[in-house]
Design a protein around this motif. Structure first.
Motif, PDB file in Angstrom:
ATOM      1  N   ARG A   1      18.439  47.351  55.748  1.00 40.25           N
ATOM      2  CA  ARG A   1      17.766  46.652  56.842  1.00 40.25           C
ATOM      3  C   ARG A   1      18.655  46.556  58.071  1.00 40.25           C
ATOM      4  O   ARG A   1      18.260  46.868  59.182  1.00 40.25           O
ATOM      5  N   GLU A   2      19.881  46.081  57.821  1.00 36.23           N
ATOM      6  CA  GLU A   2      20.771  45.874  58.956  1.00 36.23           C
ATOM      7  C   GLU A   2      21.116  47.185  59.634  1.00 36.23           C
ATOM      8  O   GLU A   2      21.255  47.235  60.860  1.00 36.23           O
ATOM      9  N   ILE A   3      21.242  48.236  58.858  1.00 35.45           N
ATOM     10  CA  ILE A   3      21.536  49.532  59.452  1.00 35.45           C
ATOM     11  C   ILE A   3      20.413  49.986  60.369  1.00 35.45           C
ATOM     12  O   ILE A   3      20.648  50.454  61.485  1.00 35.45           O
ATOM     13  N   SER A   4      19.180  49.808  59.928  1.00 29.86           N
ATOM     14  CA  SER A   4      18.088  50.263  60.785  1.00 29.86           C
ATOM     15  C   SER A   4      17.959  49.352  62.016  1.00 29.86           C
ATOM     16  O   SER A   4      17.562  49.806  63.094  1.00 29.86           O
TER      17      SER A   4
ATOM     18  N   VAL B   1      27.778  50.707  47.034  1.00 29.36           N
ATOM     19  CA  VAL B   1      26.811  49.974  46.221  1.00 29.36           C
ATOM     20  C   VAL B   1      25.913  50.914  45.448  1.00 29.36           C
ATOM     21  O   VAL B   1      25.711  50.759  44.245  1.00 29.36           O
ATOM     22  N   SER B   2      25.373  51.909  46.144  1.00 36.87           N
ATOM     23  CA  SER B   2      24.422  52.779  45.457  1.00 36.87           C
ATOM     24  C   SER B   2      25.135  53.605  44.395  1.00 36.87           C
ATOM     25  O   SER B   2      24.583  53.903  43.342  1.00 36.87           O
ATOM     26  N   GLU B   3      26.400  53.936  44.661  1.00 40.25           N
ATOM     27  CA  GLU B   3      27.194  54.639  43.652  1.00 40.25           C
ATOM     28  C   GLU B   3      27.385  53.748  42.426  1.00 40.25           C
ATOM     29  O   GLU B   3      27.196  54.168  41.297  1.00 40.25           O
ATOM     30  N   GLY B   4      27.719  52.503  42.689  1.00 40.01           N
ATOM     31  CA  GLY B   4      27.889  51.547  41.601  1.00 40.01           C
ATOM     32  C   GLY B   4      26.601  51.340  40.820  1.00 40.01           C
ATOM     33  O   GLY B   4      26.616  51.219  39.600  1.00 40.01           O
TER      34      GLY B   4
ATOM     35  N   GLY C   1      20.976  43.434  47.525  1.00 41.27           N
ATOM     36  CA  GLY C   1      22.076  43.629  48.462  1.00 41.27           C
ATOM     37  C   GLY C   1      21.940  44.954  49.189  1.00 41.27           C
ATOM     38  O   GLY C   1      22.141  45.036  50.400  1.00 41.27           O
ATOM     39  N   LEU C   2      21.579  45.952  48.431  1.00 45.41           N
ATOM     40  CA  LEU C   2      21.378  47.279  49.009  1.00 45.41           C
ATOM     41  C   LEU C   2      20.324  47.252  50.095  1.00 45.41           C
ATOM     42  O   LEU C   2      20.501  47.793  51.191  1.00 45.41           O
TER      43      LEU C   2
ATOM     44  N   ALA D   1      21.415  43.970  38.067  1.00 45.94           N
ATOM     45  CA  ALA D   1      20.881  45.138  38.769  1.00 45.94           C
ATOM     46  C   ALA D   1      20.006  44.706  39.939  1.00 45.94           C
ATOM     47  O   ALA D   1      20.084  45.265  41.033  1.00 45.94           O
ATOM     48  N   GLU D   2      19.187  43.707  39.699  1.00 43.32           N
ATOM     49  CA  GLU D   2      18.298  43.203  40.747  1.00 43.32           C
ATOM     50  C   GLU D   2      19.096  42.692  41.939  1.00 43.32           C
ATOM     51  O   GLU D   2      18.763  42.936  43.096  1.00 43.32           O
TER      52      GLU D   2
END
Lengths: 195, 195
Positions: free
Chosen positions: A167-170, A139-142, A161-162, A155-156
DNA sequence: TCTCCGATGTATCGGCGCGATACAACTGGT
DNA sequence: ACCAGTTGTATCGCGCCGATACATCGGAGA
């Protein structure tokens, strides 16, 4: 033949403690996984039929096969685990591999964590985390690459989504931390106790 | 007959500016909505066929109908909007009602915000928000009621879901705020400008 | 130069899950 | 006494997914 799909696993999990009617199974699943993520009858009953055919569960109660014409009672079928079903549940709980970290599969497996050992829990948690990390990458690459090509709303949406993924990762990191510091399994409350 | 499903709408949106091949459509959808949420060919091609039958899009290029045996070129089919398709897109964009706030539908509609008027944007945003608020209600109510009946992991899953919903609500609040303070449409960047 | 690999591209098949819908019986309130 | 709401089982059509197959083309490396 060996592939246990998510829905089957979820039902096995719900039937683990005591038998239930189809109606109840649906309700319980809706509570367990949040009000969204509820399965419809159009999937439930076919799945139950498949499980009966596979010998994983058993139907009991006044089935239409026994008409009992005098009382005219309608079919109310309680499903319970067979030995094979219980065995399947056990092996499936121990087996963390093979895409236990897909979106749907993950929360079903997570909701069954209380019946698993700490090693499996950790394996699933970390698998999910690395999958999410991959997405984050994409996503961040995109986001970088599309700077000028898309409008602000798109973009928003991406940024949102990012953030959700971050959030879920933390959240996962917190859980992994807890799991590691309490290897016995019981990290807060009565997670691995029977009830 | 009048029901335009989400996938159709998404494809109409992608074909809005210029024709594309099926392969490209899938790619673009994957970028627009994040790498997850990508549709498979198993849905794409049937949907394209339906749209052609409905007269919404047109297939051009060297179709297999014209064998051209000498060059032996394979089918590479570019799809473009017909007038009917463009009209459908317009009406569908203005029409915010009828479940534009389901999980899948929402982000598709959101990704097309740049082509809508401010009133519709606000209507969709607020519809989504109230739907999410309902869920919040249900989940937190369920959380209270289940205090002793479930294990810690299930509770944790609920809490996480709750937080996700809260997050999205405040995201929506921010967007609604922006939309209100810039009624012309262009709230940051070039949202409603053509490009 | 030849060759193979990965990207581009179209297409189908089986199966599963969903939403809508129908029907039946019990339960409680007015 | 009646009607509405909950519990309960069941099916149908259809959309969508994952897997799979196949064809073409450009370029990197032997």
């Amino acid at each position: 033949m060996a592939k246990t799909d998510v829905l089957t696993l979820a039902i096995l999990g719900i039937l683990r403690d005591r038998p239930h009617h189809g109606y109840q199974i649906r309700k319980l699943l809706g509570v367990e996984l949040g009000p969204f993520r509820a399965l419809s009858y159009g999937s439930l009953y076919p799945c139950l039929r498949r499980m009966v055919e596979a010998g994983l569960i058993e139907a009991s109660g006044d089935e239409p096969g026994n008409p009992t014409p005098a009382s005219s009672r309608r079919a109310r079928i309680a499903y319970s685990l067979t030995e094979a079903g219980r065995a399947r549940l056990t092996t499936e709980l121990a087996n963390a591999g093979a895409s236990s970290w897909d979106d749907d599969a993950f929360d079903v497996r997570f909701s069954l964590f209380a019946h698993t050992d700490a090693a499996t829990r950790l394996r699933i948690l970390e698998g999910r985390r690395s999958r999410l990390a991959e997405r984050l990458e994409e996503v961040s690459e995109g986001l970088k690459r599309m700077h000028e090509r898309h409008d602000a709303y798109t973009a928003e949406l991406q940024r949102h989504g990012l953030e959700q993924v971050e959030r879920e990762i933390s959240w996962l990191d917190r859980l992994i931390e807890n799991e590691r510091s309490a290897p016995g399994g019981d990290h807060h409350g009565s997670a691995s106790a029977d009830h």
